[in-house]
Write a protein that holds these residues in place. Structure first.
Motif, PDB file in Angstrom:
ATOM      1  N   GLU A   1       0.762  -1.139  -0.102  1.00 36.74           N
ATOM      2  CA  GLU A   1      -0.154  -0.135   0.116  1.00 36.74           C
ATOM      3  C   GLU A   1       1.017   1.246   0.083  1.00 36.74           C
ATOM      4  O   GLU A   1       0.671   2.186  -0.991  1.00 36.74           O
ATOM      5  CB  GLU A   1      -0.947   0.021   0.917  1.00 36.74           C
ATOM      6  CG  GLU A   1      -1.878   1.173   1.394  1.00 36.74           C
ATOM      7  CD  GLU A   1      -2.758   1.241   2.607  1.00 36.74           C
ATOM      8  OE1 GLU A   1      -3.058   2.408   2.818  1.00 36.74           O
ATOM      9  OE2 GLU A   1      -2.575   0.242   3.428  1.00 36.74           O
ATOM     10  N   LEU A   2       1.784   1.198   0.848  1.00 39.11           N
ATOM     11  CA  LEU A   2       2.866   2.286   0.986  1.00 39.11           C
ATOM     12  C   LEU A   2       3.396   2.522  -0.331  1.00 39.11           C
ATOM     13  O   LEU A   2       3.568   3.720  -1.148  1.00 39.11           O
ATOM     14  CB  LEU A   2       3.777   2.196   1.997  1.00 39.11           C
ATOM     15  CG  LEU A   2       5.240   3.067   1.827  1.00 39.11           C
ATOM     16  CD1 LEU A   2       4.759   4.482   2.352  1.00 39.11           C
ATOM     17  CD2 LEU A   2       6.385   2.483   2.937  1.00 39.11           C
ATOM     18  N   THR A   3       3.905   1.665  -0.980  1.00 34.81           N
ATOM     19  CA  THR A   3       4.795   1.738  -2.328  1.00 34.81           C
ATOM     20  C   THR A   3       3.779   2.272  -3.349  1.00 34.81           C
ATOM     21  O   THR A   3       3.864   3.086  -4.090  1.00 34.81           O
ATOM     22  CB  THR A   3       5.108   0.233  -2.754  1.00 34.81           C
ATOM     23  OG1 THR A   3       5.836  -0.297  -1.785  1.00 34.81           O
ATOM     24  CG2 THR A   3       5.872   0.414  -4.100  1.00 34.81           C
TER      25      THR A   3
ATOM     26  N   ASN B   1       2.377   6.474  -6.671  1.00 32.57           N
ATOM     27  CA  ASN B   1       1.395   7.335  -7.579  1.00 32.57           C
ATOM     28  C   ASN B   1       1.393   8.733  -7.416  1.00 32.57           C
ATOM     29  O   ASN B   1       0.858   9.638  -8.041  1.00 32.57           O
ATOM     30  CB  ASN B   1      -0.035   6.858  -7.365  1.00 32.57           C
ATOM     31  CG  ASN B   1      -0.355   5.457  -7.873  1.00 32.57           C
ATOM     32  OD1 ASN B   1       0.393   4.936  -8.797  1.00 32.57           O
ATOM     33  ND2 ASN B   1      -1.231   4.524  -7.418  1.00 32.57           N
ATOM     34  N   LYS B   2       1.762   9.209  -5.962  1.00 28.51           N
ATOM     35  CA  LYS B   2       1.795  10.364  -5.600  1.00 28.51           C
ATOM     36  C   LYS B   2       2.941  11.216  -6.258  1.00 28.51           C
ATOM     37  O   LYS B   2       2.883  12.431  -6.471  1.00 28.51           O
ATOM     38  CB  LYS B   2       1.565  10.622  -4.122  1.00 28.51           C
ATOM     39  CG  LYS B   2       1.751  12.030  -3.435  1.00 28.51           C
ATOM     40  CD  LYS B   2       1.569  12.010  -1.930  1.00 28.51           C
ATOM     41  CE  LYS B   2       1.897  13.455  -1.323  1.00 28.51           C
ATOM     42  NZ  LYS B   2       1.070  14.347  -1.954  1.00 28.51           N
ATOM     43  N   CYS B   3       4.011  10.553  -6.131  1.00 20.20           N
ATOM     44  CA  CYS B   3       5.275  11.296  -6.106  1.00 20.20           C
ATOM     45  C   CYS B   3       5.899  11.092  -7.804  1.00 20.20           C
ATOM     46  O   CYS B   3       6.787  12.155  -7.995  1.00 20.20           O
ATOM     47  CB  CYS B   3       6.382  10.814  -5.180  1.00 20.20           C
ATOM     48  SG  CYS B   3       5.861  11.232  -3.546  1.00 20.20           S
ATOM     49  N   ILE B   4       5.783  10.042  -8.356  1.00 23.97           N
ATOM     50  CA  ILE B   4       6.385   9.580  -9.600  1.00 23.97           C
ATOM     51  C   ILE B   4       5.579  10.484 -10.765  1.00 23.97           C
ATOM     52  O   ILE B   4       4.647   9.860 -11.054  1.00 23.97           O
ATOM     53  CB  ILE B   4       6.656   8.185  -9.849  1.00 23.97           C
ATOM     54  CG1 ILE B   4       7.367   7.683  -8.643  1.00 23.97           C
ATOM     55  CG2 ILE B   4       7.590   7.999 -11.140  1.00 23.97           C
ATOM     56  CD1 ILE B   4       8.789   8.397  -8.122  1.00 23.97           C
TER      57      ILE B   4
ATOM     58  N   ARG C   1      15.069  15.298  -8.151  1.00 25.50           N
ATOM     59  CA  ARG C   1      15.241  15.630  -7.029  1.00 25.50           C
ATOM     60  C   ARG C   1      13.663  15.624  -6.304  1.00 25.50           C
ATOM     61  O   ARG C   1      13.457  15.359  -5.145  1.00 25.50           O
ATOM     62  CB  ARG C   1      15.955  17.231  -7.100  1.00 25.50           C
ATOM     63  CG  ARG C   1      16.237  17.409  -5.533  1.00 25.50           C
ATOM     64  CD  ARG C   1      16.937  18.751  -5.611  1.00 25.50           C
ATOM     65  NE  ARG C   1      18.334  18.731  -6.453  1.00 25.50           N
ATOM     66  CZ  ARG C   1      19.326  18.878  -5.723  1.00 25.50           C
ATOM     67  NH1 ARG C   1      19.460  18.705  -4.302  1.00 25.50           N
ATOM     68  NH2 ARG C   1      20.358  18.624  -6.383  1.00 25.50           N
ATOM     69  N   SER C   2      12.798  16.226  -6.963  1.00 25.90           N
ATOM     70  CA  SER C   2      11.343  16.564  -6.314  1.00 25.90           C
ATOM     71  C   SER C   2      10.675  15.128  -6.089  1.00 25.90           C
ATOM     72  O   SER C   2      10.224  14.925  -5.074  1.00 25.90           O
ATOM     73  CB  SER C   2      10.872  17.363  -7.238  1.00 25.90           C
ATOM     74  OG  SER C   2      10.450  16.813  -8.535  1.00 25.90           O
ATOM     75  N   GLU C   3      11.100  14.321  -6.780  1.00 26.45           N
ATOM     76  CA  GLU C   3      10.572  12.866  -6.783  1.00 26.45           C
ATOM     77  C   GLU C   3      11.079  12.287  -5.648  1.00 26.45           C
ATOM     78  O   GLU C   3      10.343  11.723  -4.590  1.00 26.45           O
ATOM     79  CB  GLU C   3      10.677  11.982  -8.128  1.00 26.45           C
ATOM     80  CG  GLU C   3       9.773  12.601  -9.305  1.00 26.45           C
ATOM     81  CD  GLU C   3      10.102  11.652 -10.481  1.00 26.45           C
ATOM     82  OE1 GLU C   3       9.338  11.493 -11.352  1.00 26.45           O
ATOM     83  OE2 GLU C   3      11.262  11.089 -10.500  1.00 26.45           O
ATOM     84  N   ALA C   4      12.362  12.316  -5.283  1.00 32.28           N
ATOM     85  CA  ALA C   4      13.012  11.789  -4.287  1.00 32.28           C
ATOM     86  C   ALA C   4      12.531  12.273  -3.139  1.00 32.28           C
ATOM     87  O   ALA C   4      12.576  11.614  -1.836  1.00 32.28           O
ATOM     88  CB  ALA C   4      14.602  11.733  -4.528  1.00 32.28           C
ATOM     89  N   THR C   5      12.643  13.629  -2.820  1.00 30.70           N
ATOM     90  CA  THR C   5      11.999  14.191  -1.903  1.00 30.70           C
ATOM     91  C   THR C   5      10.554  13.935  -1.427  1.00 30.70           C
ATOM     92  O   THR C   5      10.396  13.793  -0.342  1.00 30.70           O
ATOM     93  CB  THR C   5      12.235  15.794  -2.142  1.00 30.70           C
ATOM     94  OG1 THR C   5      13.462  16.464  -2.301  1.00 30.70           O
ATOM     95  CG2 THR C   5      11.610  16.664  -0.654  1.00 30.70           C
ATOM     96  N   CYS C   6      10.032  13.854  -2.510  1.00 32.23           N
ATOM     97  CA  CYS C   6       8.429  13.488  -2.237  1.00 32.23           C
ATOM     98  C   CYS C   6       8.369  12.012  -1.782  1.00 32.23           C
ATOM     99  O   CYS C   6       7.650  11.749  -0.695  1.00 32.23           O
ATOM    100  CB  CYS C   6       7.595  13.667  -3.535  1.00 32.23           C
ATOM    101  SG  CYS C   6       5.865  13.175  -3.498  1.00 32.23           S
ATOM    102  N   LEU C   7       9.243  11.249  -2.497  1.00 31.42           N
ATOM    103  CA  LEU C   7       9.030   9.810  -1.861  1.00 31.42           C
ATOM    104  C   LEU C   7       9.342   9.590  -0.315  1.00 31.42           C
ATOM    105  O   LEU C   7       8.842   9.183   0.374  1.00 31.42           O
ATOM    106  CB  LEU C   7       9.901   8.892  -2.750  1.00 31.42           C
ATOM    107  CG  LEU C   7       9.269   8.611  -4.138  1.00 31.42           C
ATOM    108  CD1 LEU C   7      10.615   8.012  -5.035  1.00 31.42           C
ATOM    109  CD2 LEU C   7       8.195   7.723  -4.060  1.00 31.42           C
ATOM    110  N   GLU C   8      10.489  10.344   0.111  1.00 32.51           N
ATOM    111  CA  GLU C   8      10.933  10.273   1.444  1.00 32.51           C
ATOM    112  C   GLU C   8      10.110  10.748   2.158  1.00 32.51           C
ATOM    113  O   GLU C   8       9.789  10.416   3.281  1.00 32.51           O
ATOM    114  CB  GLU C   8      12.487  11.350   1.324  1.00 32.51           C
ATOM    115  CG  GLU C   8      13.051  10.933   2.722  1.00 32.51           C
ATOM    116  CD  GLU C   8      14.212  11.730   2.764  1.00 32.51           C
ATOM    117  OE1 GLU C   8      14.587  12.457   3.834  1.00 32.51           O
ATOM    118  OE2 GLU C   8      14.948  12.021   1.612  1.00 32.51           O
TER     119      GLU C   8
END
Length: 88
Positions: free
Chosen positions: A37-39, A44-47, A57-64
């Protein structure tokens, strides 16, 4: 029907061991479902871009941040449940 009624051929110690094993396996399955569920949610939210060898950089920050918030909320829920159990 209880688990004990389904395993009449085993002695009490074996039944207890099997029940503990089943509880552990159910806990593992719940953890795997949470990770899935987390993945899914964070992906879906960040990539937002195409698939490449690196996240932007924005995707990595969002995922974190997404993972951190998911873990924070999960820990909060567990603590609340434990608190409620102690009050009973």
């Amino acid at each position: 029907m209880s688990a004990q009624a389904q395993m009449p051929q085993f002695d009490a110690a074996t039944r207890k061991e099997l029940e503990e094993f089943l509880e552990q396996e159910q806990a593992k399955a719940k953890l795997q479902a949470s990770v899935h569920e987390l993945t899914n949610t964070c992906w879906n939210k960040c990539i937002t871009g195409g698939i490449s060898s690196k996240f932007s950089r924005s995707e990595a920050t969002c995922l974190e941040n997404c993972v951190d918030r998911f873990l924070d909320s999960s820990l909060y829920i567990v603590r609340q449940i434990e608190s409620q159990k102690q009050q009973l």
